[in-house]
Design an enzyme around this catalytic site. Structure first.
Site, short mmCIF file in Angstrom:
data_model
loop_
_atom_site.label_atom_id
_atom_site.label_comp_id
_atom_site.label_asym_id
_atom_site.label_seq_id
_atom_site.Cartn_x
_atom_site.Cartn_y
_atom_site.Cartn_z
N GLN A 1 -10.05 -3.88 -2.88
CA GLN A 1 -11.33 -3.33 -2.41
C GLN A 1 -12.47 -3.72 -3.36
O GLN A 1 -13.60 -3.96 -2.95
CB GLN A 1 -11.21 -1.80 -2.32
CG GLN A 1 -12.47 -1.07 -1.91
CD GLN A 1 -12.69 -1.07 -0.41
OE1 GLN A 1 -11.79 -0.81 0.35
NE2 GLN A 1 -13.92 -1.37 0.00
N HIS B 1 -7.50 0.71 -6.40
CA HIS B 1 -7.70 -0.03 -5.14
C HIS B 1 -8.35 -1.38 -5.47
O HIS B 1 -9.51 -1.64 -5.11
CB HIS B 1 -8.56 0.80 -4.19
CG HIS B 1 -8.49 0.38 -2.75
ND1 HIS B 1 -7.71 -0.68 -2.30
CD2 HIS B 1 -9.13 0.87 -1.64
CE1 HIS B 1 -7.85 -0.80 -0.99
NE2 HIS B 1 -8.71 0.12 -0.57
N ARG C 1 0.87 -1.19 0.00
CA ARG C 1 0.00 0.00 0.00
C ARG C 1 0.89 1.22 0.00
O ARG C 1 1.78 1.36 0.85
CB ARG C 1 -0.90 0.04 1.23
CG ARG C 1 -1.47 1.45 1.44
CD ARG C 1 -2.53 1.55 2.48
NE ARG C 1 -3.75 0.91 2.04
CZ ARG C 1 -4.96 1.21 2.54
NH1 ARG C 1 -5.08 2.13 3.47
NH2 ARG C 1 -6.01 0.60 2.11
N ARG D 1 -13.73 -7.45 3.08
CA ARG D 1 -12.33 -7.23 2.69
C ARG D 1 -11.49 -8.44 3.07
O ARG D 1 -10.60 -8.86 2.34
CB ARG D 1 -11.75 -5.98 3.40
CG ARG D 1 -12.37 -4.64 3.04
CD ARG D 1 -12.18 -4.28 1.57
NE ARG D 1 -10.80 -4.35 1.12
CZ ARG D 1 -9.82 -3.51 1.45
NH1 ARG D 1 -10.06 -2.48 2.23
NH2 ARG D 1 -8.59 -3.66 0.98
N ASP E 1 -16.92 8.10 -1.06
CA ASP E 1 -15.59 7.95 -0.46
C ASP E 1 -15.23 9.30 0.16
O ASP E 1 -15.91 10.31 -0.08
CB ASP E 1 -14.59 7.54 -1.55
CG ASP E 1 -13.17 7.29 -1.02
OD1 ASP E 1 -13.02 7.11 0.20
OD2 ASP E 1 -12.23 7.28 -1.84
N1 NVA Z 1 -9.60 7.45 -1.56
C1 NVA Z 1 -9.23 7.00 -0.25
C2 NVA Z 1 -9.55 5.54 -0.09
C3 NVA Z 1 -9.30 4.98 1.29
C4 NVA Z 1 -9.60 3.52 1.36
C5 NVA Z 1 -7.77 7.28 0.01
O1 NVA Z 1 -6.95 7.02 -0.90
O2 NVA Z 1 -7.43 7.76 1.07
N1 CP Z 2 -11.06 0.70 2.70
C1 CP Z 2 -9.79 0.65 3.11
O1 CP Z 2 -8.87 0.41 2.33
O2 CP Z 2 -9.61 0.85 4.44
P1 CP Z 2 -8.20 1.06 5.17
O3 CP Z 2 -7.61 2.34 4.63
O4 CP Z 2 -8.55 1.12 6.63
O5 CP Z 2 -7.33 -0.11 4.84
#
Ligand code: NVA
Ligand code: CP
Length: 335
Positions: A135, A132, A105, A315, A228
Site C-alpha cells: 500500500q 501494509h 494477506r 495499487r 483509515d
Molecule cells: N487497517 C485496515 C486496512 C485495510 C486496507 C485493516 O487492516 O482492515
Molecule cells: N487498501 C486495501 O488493501 O484494500 P483491500 O482490503 O480491498 O485489498
C-alpha cells in the site's frame, strides 16, 4: 539488487530502493496507458494467499500478474491449511516448490516472515496486523504524482494510531523525507517501538515524527490528510468503543477548513465508511446514530482534494513494479 527479495515490511528496502519502486510504478503506469507490453514475469506462476478479504489488493495482484505475463492462483481462507492443519513452514516449502512468488494477506507478521524464510521464493506482504507495505508504494506514488516530489511534505494521519496503516505511514514517510503526524486519542497512540524506528529514519531524511491528540493544530500545515477505518479486519467487535473514542477524529469539512494549503490532498487506503451504503455503515447508524465514520461523504466526494480512487488504481501499478523488480529479470542499476 532487487532480484529474489521479499517485501515483508518497508524497512526491508532502503529509502532509495523504495523511491526507485515508486518511480518504476509511475513508469509502468505510463506503459499500461500507452498499451506497451511489459511481460517481465512471462511464464511464472504466482500464489495469492488471502486469510483476510480484499478488493483492491487481490484485484491489483491478479491484473498485475496478467499484465506481466504470469499466472495468478487465488487461495482464500477456506482453501488452505496454513497454520491450521499444516505448519506455515511445511506449507511454505510446498508453495515454494511449485510457485515462483507468493503474496500473503493475513493476521500474523510472523507467518509472512516464515513463508519467505521457508519457501525460497519472493514473498510480498499484502497486509498483516502490523504492516501494509505494498500500500505504501501506491500511496507515496500518488503523492509524488500530485506534488512532483516527496521530501519536505507533511502528511497527517487521523484516527486509529496503532493499526497497520498508521505503522506503515509513519515509518515510510520518515524514510522518504515526508514529515508524519499521527493525530489520535491517547488510548490509540502508536507503540513506542514504531515511533523509535520512525524517528531514527526521520533524523536521516530530515523529516519529523509527531504523535498528538490535538487534531485541529495537527492539520493546519498538512499537505496530505490521511485516514483509515476505525475498526480493522479482525476487530469487528470493537465498533462501539472505537466510535466513542474516534468521533472527534473524523475528517469533515470543519476540519479541512483549517488546512492552510488549498492544494492539499485527501487519501484513504479504502474501504471507507463515508455513508450508510454498507452493512456495517447502516448498522452503526442504527445503533449509535453515526451515519459517517472516519470521513464524511462531503469530504470523500470533494473532487478538488480527494485522491483515494487514483490511489486505489495505483495499487495495481505499484504491485506490478514490486513483483517485476523482485522477480523479473530486469537490469536495475544499483540505487
Ligand atoms: N487497517 C485496515 C486496512 C485495510 C486496507 C485493516 O487492516 O482492515
Ligand atoms: N487498501 C486495501 O488493501 O484494500 P483491500 O482490503 O480491498 O485489498
Amino acid at each position: 539488487m532487487f532480484q529474489g527479495r521479499s517485501l515483508l515490511k518497508e524497512v526491508d528496502f532502503t529509502p532509495a530502493e523504495l523511491e526507485y519502486l515508486i518511480d518504476f510504478s509511475i513508469h509502468l503506469k505510463d506503459l499500461k496507458k500507452r498499451n506497451i507490453p511489459h511481460e517481465y514475469l512471462k511464464g511464472q506462476n504466482i500464489c495469492l494467499l488471502f486469510e483476510k478479504s480484499s478488493t483492491r489488493t487481490r484485484s491489483a495482484f491478479t491484473v498485475a500478474c496478467n499484465d506481466l505475463g504470469a499466472y495468478p492462483e487465488f487461495m482464500g481462507a477456506g482453501d488452505i491449511q496454513l497454520g491450521k492443519k499444516e505448519s506455515v513452514e511445511d506449507s511454505a516449502k510446498v508453495f515454494g516448490s511449485m510457485f515462483d512468488g507468493i503474496e500473503f494477506r493475513g493476521f500474523s507478521q510472523e507467518h509472512v516472515e516464515a513463508l519467505a524464510k521457508y519457501s525460497g521464493v519472493p514473498v510480498w506482504n499484502g497486509l498483516t496486523d502490523a504492516w501494509h507495505p505494498t500500500q505504501m508504494i501506491a500511496d507515496f506514488m500518488t503523492i509524488k504524482e500530485e506534488f512532483g516530489k516527496l521530501k519536505g511534505l507533511k502528511l497527517v494521519y487521523c484516527g486509529d494510531g496503532r493499526n497497520n496503516m498508521a505503522n506503515s505511514l509513519v515509518v515510510t514517510g520518515s524514510m522518504l523525507g515526508v514529515s508524519v503526524t499521527i493525530a489520535s486519542p491517547e488510548e490509540l497512540f502508536p507503540e513506542q517501538s514504531v515511533i523509535d524506528y520512525a524517528e531514527k529514519f526521520a533524523k536521516e531524511s530530515g523529516s519529523t515524527v509527531t504523535v498528538t491528540s490535538d487534531i485541529k493544530s495537527a492539520v493546519k500545515d498538512a499537505d496530505i490528510l490521511y485516514t483509515d477505518v476505525w475498526v480493522s479486519m479482525g476487530e469487528e467487535d470493537k465498533f462501539e468503543e472505537r466510535i466513542k473514542l474516534l468521533k472527534p477524529y473524523q475528517i469533515n469539512k470543519e476540519l479541512t477548513d483549517l488546512i492552510e494549503n488549498e492544494n492539499y490532498i485527501f487519501l484513504h487506503c479504502l474501504p471507507a465508511f463515508h455513508d450508510t451504503e454498507t452493512k456495517y455503515g447502516a448498522e452503526m447508524a442504527e445503533r449509535f446514530g453515526v451515519k459517517e465514520m472516519e470521513v464524511t461523504d462531503e469530504v470523500f466526494r470533494d473532487e478538488k482534494h480527494a485522491r483515494q480512487f487514483e490511489e486505489a488504481e495505483n495499487r495495481m501499478h505499484s504491485i506490478k513494479a514490486i513483483m517485476a523488480a523482485t522477480n523479473g529479470n530486469l537490469f536495475i542499476p544499483r540505487v
